[in-house]
Design a protein around this motif. Structure first.
Motif, mmCIF file in Angstrom:
data_model
loop_
_atom_site.group_PDB
_atom_site.id
_atom_site.type_symbol
_atom_site.label_atom_id
_atom_site.label_comp_id
_atom_site.label_asym_id
_atom_site.label_seq_id
_atom_site.Cartn_x
_atom_site.Cartn_y
_atom_site.Cartn_z
ATOM 1 N N LEU A 106 1.171 -6.211 15.578
ATOM 2 C CA LEU A 106 0.913 -6.654 17.052
ATOM 3 C C LEU A 106 -0.627 -6.702 17.438
ATOM 4 C CD1 LEU A 106 3.690 -5.133 19.047
ATOM 5 C CD2 LEU A 106 3.611 -7.245 17.961
ATOM 6 N N THR A 107 -1.649 -6.050 16.694
ATOM 7 C CA THR A 107 -2.867 -6.274 16.771
ATOM 8 C C THR A 107 -3.760 -7.163 15.912
ATOM 9 O OG1 THR A 107 -3.547 -4.595 15.172
ATOM 10 C CG2 THR A 107 -2.870 -3.673 17.263
ATOM 11 N N LEU A 151 2.850 -15.039 16.748
ATOM 12 C CA LEU A 151 3.706 -13.681 16.784
ATOM 13 C C LEU A 151 4.997 -14.185 17.681
ATOM 14 C CD1 LEU A 151 1.138 -11.031 18.050
ATOM 15 C CD2 LEU A 151 1.771 -11.731 15.600
ATOM 16 N N GLY A 201 7.810 -7.573 14.947
ATOM 17 C CA GLY A 201 7.559 -6.773 15.987
ATOM 18 C C GLY A 201 6.661 -5.717 15.848
ATOM 19 N N LYS A 202 6.183 -5.562 14.610
ATOM 20 C CA LYS A 202 5.352 -4.465 13.949
ATOM 21 C C LYS A 202 3.815 -4.792 14.173
ATOM 22 C CE LYS A 202 8.992 -2.437 11.362
ATOM 23 N NZ LYS A 202 9.414 -1.887 10.071
ATOM 24 N N SER A 252 -0.579 -15.246 20.389
ATOM 25 C CA SER A 252 0.816 -14.777 20.823
ATOM 26 C C SER A 252 1.154 -15.721 22.012
ATOM 27 C CB SER A 252 0.779 -13.160 21.482
ATOM 28 O OG SER A 252 1.821 -13.079 22.531
ATOM 29 N N GLU A 285 5.444 -14.633 12.605
ATOM 30 C CA GLU A 285 5.516 -13.010 12.350
ATOM 31 C C GLU A 285 6.426 -12.538 13.551
ATOM 32 O OE1 GLU A 285 5.780 -9.468 12.150
ATOM 33 O OE2 GLU A 285 4.434 -10.421 10.607
ATOM 34 N N THR A 325 6.281 -12.373 20.033
ATOM 35 C CA THR A 325 6.408 -11.369 21.339
ATOM 36 C C THR A 325 5.083 -11.362 21.701
ATOM 37 O OG1 THR A 325 6.856 -9.146 21.910
ATOM 38 C CG2 THR A 325 5.694 -9.404 19.741
ATOM 39 N N THR A 326 4.685 -10.565 22.869
ATOM 40 C CA THR A 326 3.212 -10.255 23.302
ATOM 41 C C THR A 326 2.535 -9.172 22.308
ATOM 42 O OG1 THR A 326 4.091 -10.762 25.550
ATOM 43 C CG2 THR A 326 2.046 -9.549 25.372
ATOM 44 N N GLY A 327 1.511 -9.651 22.002
ATOM 45 C CA GLY A 327 0.719 -8.806 21.026
ATOM 46 C C GLY A 327 -0.461 -8.043 21.942
ATOM 47 N N ALA A 351 -2.046 -8.456 12.272
ATOM 48 C CA ALA A 351 -1.591 -9.837 12.139
ATOM 49 C C ALA A 351 -2.472 -10.536 11.272
ATOM 50 C CB ALA A 351 -1.246 -10.251 13.616
#
Length: 330
Positions: free
Chosen positions: A99-100, A117, A96-97, A145, A93, A119-121, A104
């Protein structure tokens, strides 16, 4: 292992280039809101890493790359993606949108076996840094994440310095500009991010400190972070200022990282005393390249410097996770 990528930005496209050449992986689909001919062009040519080393073609609604046929999807809603029909084992994923956990998890509901992910979620998604706590998986193990590039650089360094004893750490990451900044001056909710990225040194607040406090609970309130965006397209140099519990020497600190780079952190941390600049680490797969020639100590204050390629180094850790999933360790 059958993999799909959702979101073909900088990280998604670099993962595409690397995964199509990776044995044991079948890249079955990519999803993005851009047009297919635009994506094919951006995969062929890259301003940082140069042209692709393999042919990329478009046939019907599919990409042909390195002998693989990859379906192109144009669906903004993850819940509507055909992961079940495509028998997707893992979704990366990368938008970057989403993230929760609720957002996700739409990939899981659509039939994907696992989601990672880029990135950091949010805090309801487990934060797992490869080489640090990847084995600490709980009931949410199918949705994780791996943190971001700065978190992957910082985590291992803080952990190793903790073996000596830390009171606090201040981190300033001198970082290349990113797509979340503006090319020319314009309106932005973060006023500094709205300034021309290639014309100024721009301090930008980041959530790195909060992420690190999730990993190092005992250092809560003792970690300060900021990133300073500089006018280069790739690469970063992280400046760590540690306040130690006891006096140490630069030689002691350097030896700690020199040995870690040879042993338990091989392939994640690199140690050098060569006079590097950021361009020298383009394409480097390590999360942190310690420059021991820049290590200084004043009393109980240690200044440590680490380069990293914010794109290639980070995607290398995502690929470590791909192997981890493929080995059935989730």
């Amino acid at each position: 292992m059958r993999i799909a990528i959702n979101g073909m930005g900088r990280i998604g496209r670099l993962l595409f280039r690397r995964l199509v050449m990776m044995p044991g992986v079948e890249l079955v689909a990519v999803n993005d809101i851009m047009e297919l001919h635009q994506l094919a062009y951006l995969l062929r040519y890259d301003s940082v890493y140069g042209p692709a080393t393999f042919e990329i073609a478009v046939e019907n609604n599919e990409l042909i790359a390195a002998g693989q046929t990859i379906r192109f999807l144009h669906e903004p809603a993850p819940a509507k993606l055909p992961w079940k029909a495509l028998q997707v084992d893992l979704v990366l994923e990368c938008t970057g949108k989403f993230l929760t956990k609720a957002l996700a998890s739409q990939h899981l509901e659509a039939g994907a076996g696992n989601v990672i992910l880029s990135t950091t979620g949010a805090e309801d998604i487990p934060l797992r840094i490869y080489g640090f706590n990847q084995h600490q998986l709980n009931g949410d193990k199918h949705l994780i994440s791996p943190g971001g590039c700065m978190t992957n650089c910082s985590t291992h360094l803080i952990y190793l310095m903790q073996s000596i004893g830390i009171e606090s750490v201040h981190i300033n990451v001198l970082h290349s500009y990113t797509s979340r900044q503006e090319l020319v001056d314009g309106p932005h909710k973060d006023l500094r991010r709205g300034r021309a990225a290639a014309e100024s040194i721009i301090p930008v607040s980041v959530d790195l400190g909060q992420s690190l406090e999730r990993l190092f609970v005992l250092l809560k309130g003792c970690i300060y972070t900021i990133t300073t965006r500089v006018p280069v397209a790739n690469g970063a140099l992280a400046n760590f200022v540690f306040q130690m519990k006891e006096a140490v020497t630069a030689a002691q600190v350097n030896e700690l990282f020199k040995q870690a780079a040879k042993r338990e952190y091989k392939d994640i941390i690199q140690y050098t005393e060569d006079p590097l600049v950021s361009l020298d680490i383009k394409g480097n797969s390590h999360s942190a390249i310690i420059d021991g020639s820049l290590t200084t100590v004043t009393g109980r204050t240690v200044n440590l410097m680490a380069f990293f390629d914010n794109e290639y180094g980070y995607t290398s850790r995502v690929i470590d996770w791909v192997r981890f999933v493929g080995a059935g360790k989730l």
